[in-house]
Scaffold this active site. Structure first.
Site, mmCIF file in Angstrom:
data_model
loop_
_atom_site.group_PDB
_atom_site.id
_atom_site.type_symbol
_atom_site.label_atom_id
_atom_site.label_comp_id
_atom_site.label_asym_id
_atom_site.label_seq_id
_atom_site.Cartn_x
_atom_site.Cartn_y
_atom_site.Cartn_z
ATOM 1 N N ASP A 155 63.574 -28.075 42.536
ATOM 2 C CA ASP A 155 62.065 -28.215 42.042
ATOM 3 C C ASP A 155 61.797 -26.900 41.150
ATOM 4 O OD1 ASP A 155 58.656 -28.484 43.567
ATOM 5 O OD2 ASP A 155 59.397 -28.033 41.345
ATOM 6 N N LYS A 205 54.167 -26.421 34.490
ATOM 7 C CA LYS A 205 53.813 -24.996 34.101
ATOM 8 C C LYS A 205 54.360 -24.753 32.813
ATOM 9 C CE LYS A 205 53.727 -23.919 39.115
ATOM 10 N NZ LYS A 205 52.134 -23.767 39.425
ATOM 11 N N TYR A 251 56.513 -26.138 48.520
ATOM 12 C CA TYR A 251 55.323 -26.829 48.123
ATOM 13 C C TYR A 251 55.939 -27.813 46.773
ATOM 14 C CZ TYR A 251 50.811 -28.269 46.058
ATOM 15 O OH TYR A 251 49.650 -28.835 45.395
#
Ligand code: KE4
Length: 432
Positions: free
Chosen positions: A239, A267, A144
């Protein structure tokens, strides 16, 4: 456990917000319960509006590696806010954070701040297409990369959790430029490259998958991926929105000792405020406006408040002796304790861990990719989730997410989690 106030709030929320939540995976849909409304959090603990306290293994889906409401981060945010939160102009903290990211991650020569992981991956994709003049990207089933159109095919996280087919609203012309390979299967990558010779701009990968549950890449696979991208002039994009600054100071690329061409972050670098970033080789990043023609912008990008939260978080990590060793010890203690419980109950469920990312899969198969992750018994997971919640342990509400251990998790927290897991599994399986 009384969760009346949460349920009342959720009923109200559904009148005003899609599904009552501002991000789908929070809706607890796949675990068959109303979501909890959180009132406060501190360290490893989180408390809901009904006064229930839990040991938290979501950590805001990764950012809270220091634990919630770290005094030093809060104080830095408070102080900065007094001088203004966003100017829409440059401020020195942007430079400080860029320098610190480069110090932690040597492959980063130039870095651009954005406001989410999604923005980071979308921008990195546009840049890769601009740099190579090619249109297609390869991603991996189960990974994702945020909700950008190009990435919403065979995606993990909330997409698979909700059993959504590839999302409606993504045009056929967009979808045709996204190719899906199989995680840990280099032959599937070779095949796609062979079929789409000279048309592929980039390969996007989570070097440790965190959105099909925790699924680490095999070292040999990642090495071969690096090699084929180099030989085919395809950009390799890690990623590291989830793995960045979590698995090591230098993220997964330090753990695997593999250098991508570009990396995306999110994050942890926001310290709990909205921040994303993308960066890498100077010759590529220089194409980004205003130094080059590839456009990308953002009203709140680099705002002093978010920069401060990220800076303070990374500084604390940098200045805490043995930070990652402590995190590794805590995470291994947790995973081994749960595994011992499985053995004692003669249950052959499998688990994966990479540093402080961990998932217990309700399958007996070794989970190495999306297909094997999906052999998990999601009903059993839902029951386990509920049994753990009742015992004061707050897990990610999906089999296809990773648990996060923070530096704030104490031995008492970990022991309580291990015994709760043993009791929950004993209750659910009737095993002795
Ligand atoms: P955001 O746009 O949510 O900041 O980041 C998107 C993203 C990109 N890349 C990776 C590897 C990610 O894990 C994410 C977001 N992670 C999910 C949790 N699996 C966010 C939680 C949510 O969607 O609410």
């Amino acid at each position: 456990m009384n969760t009346e106030k949460s349920s009342t709030l959720f009923a109200e929320a559904q009148k005003h917000i899609p599904g009552g939540v501002n991000s789908p995976v929070r809706a607890f849909k796949s675990v068959g319960r109303d979501p909890l409304y959180i009132k406060s959090a501190k360290g490893s603990r989180i408390s809901d509006v009904d006064g229930n306290e839990f040991i938290d293994y979501i950590g805001s889906w990764g950012p809270m590696i220091l634990g919630h409401a770290d005094e030093r981060v809060i104080e830095a945010i408070r102080e900065t806010a007094l001088s203004g939160t966003s100017f829409g102009a440059s401020n020195e903290r942007e430079i400080e954070l860029a320098i610190l990211i480069k110090k932690f991650v040597p492959s980063i020569e130039i870095v651009r701040m954005v406001n989410s992981g999604t923005e980071a991956t979308m921008s990195a994709m546009r840049l890769a297409r601009g740099f190579t003049g090619r249109d297609k990207i390869i991603k991996f089933e189960g990974c994702y990369h945020g909700h950008g159109d190009a990435f919403l095919s065979k995606a993990g996280s909330g997409v698979v959790t909700l059993g959504l087919p590839d999302s409606p609203g993504v045009t056929k012309s967009t979808a045709k430029d996204t190719l899906n390979a199989k995680y840990n299967d280099i032959e599937s990558v070779y095949e796609l490259i062979e079929q789409n010779k000279t048309e592929i701009a980039a390969v996007f990968i989570e070097p440790v998958g965190g959105n099909m549950g925790c699924v680490p890449a095999e070292k040999e696979f990642l090495g071969k991926l690096r090699d084929v991208c180099t030989s085919e002039n395809i950009l390799l994009i890690f990623d590291e929105v989830m793995t960045g600054f979590r698995l090591a100071k230098g993220g997964a690329q330090e753990v695997y000792n593999i250098t991508p061409d570009l990396t995306t972050f999110g994050k942890i670098i926001g310290g709990g405020l909205p921040v994303g970033a993308y960066g890498g080789r100077e010759e590529i990043m220089r194409l980004i406006a205003p130094s080059g023609p590839v456009y990308q912008a953002g009203t709140l990008s680099g705002n002093p408040l978010a920069m401060t939260a990220g800076l303070e978080t990374l500084k604390i990590i940098d200045e805490t002796p043995g930070f990652y060793r402590q995190l590794e010890e805590k995470s291994a203690y947790l995973a081994n304790g749960i595994a011992d419980g499985l053995k004692e109950l003669n249950l052959n469920y499998t688990s994966n861990r990479s540093g402080s990312m961990y998932t217990l899969f309700f399958t007996g198969k070794k989970v190495v990719d999306f297909d094997t992750a999906k052999t998990s018994d999601t009903q059993m997971f839902a029951d386990y989730f509920g049994a753990m919640l009742e015992r004061g342990i707050y897990l990610p509400p999906s089999q296809y997410e990773a648990c996060f251990v923070s530096i704030a998790h104490s031995k008492e927290d970990l022991d309580k989690t291990v015994s709760a897991s043993f009791e929950a599994l004993k209750q659910l399986t009737g095993a002795n």
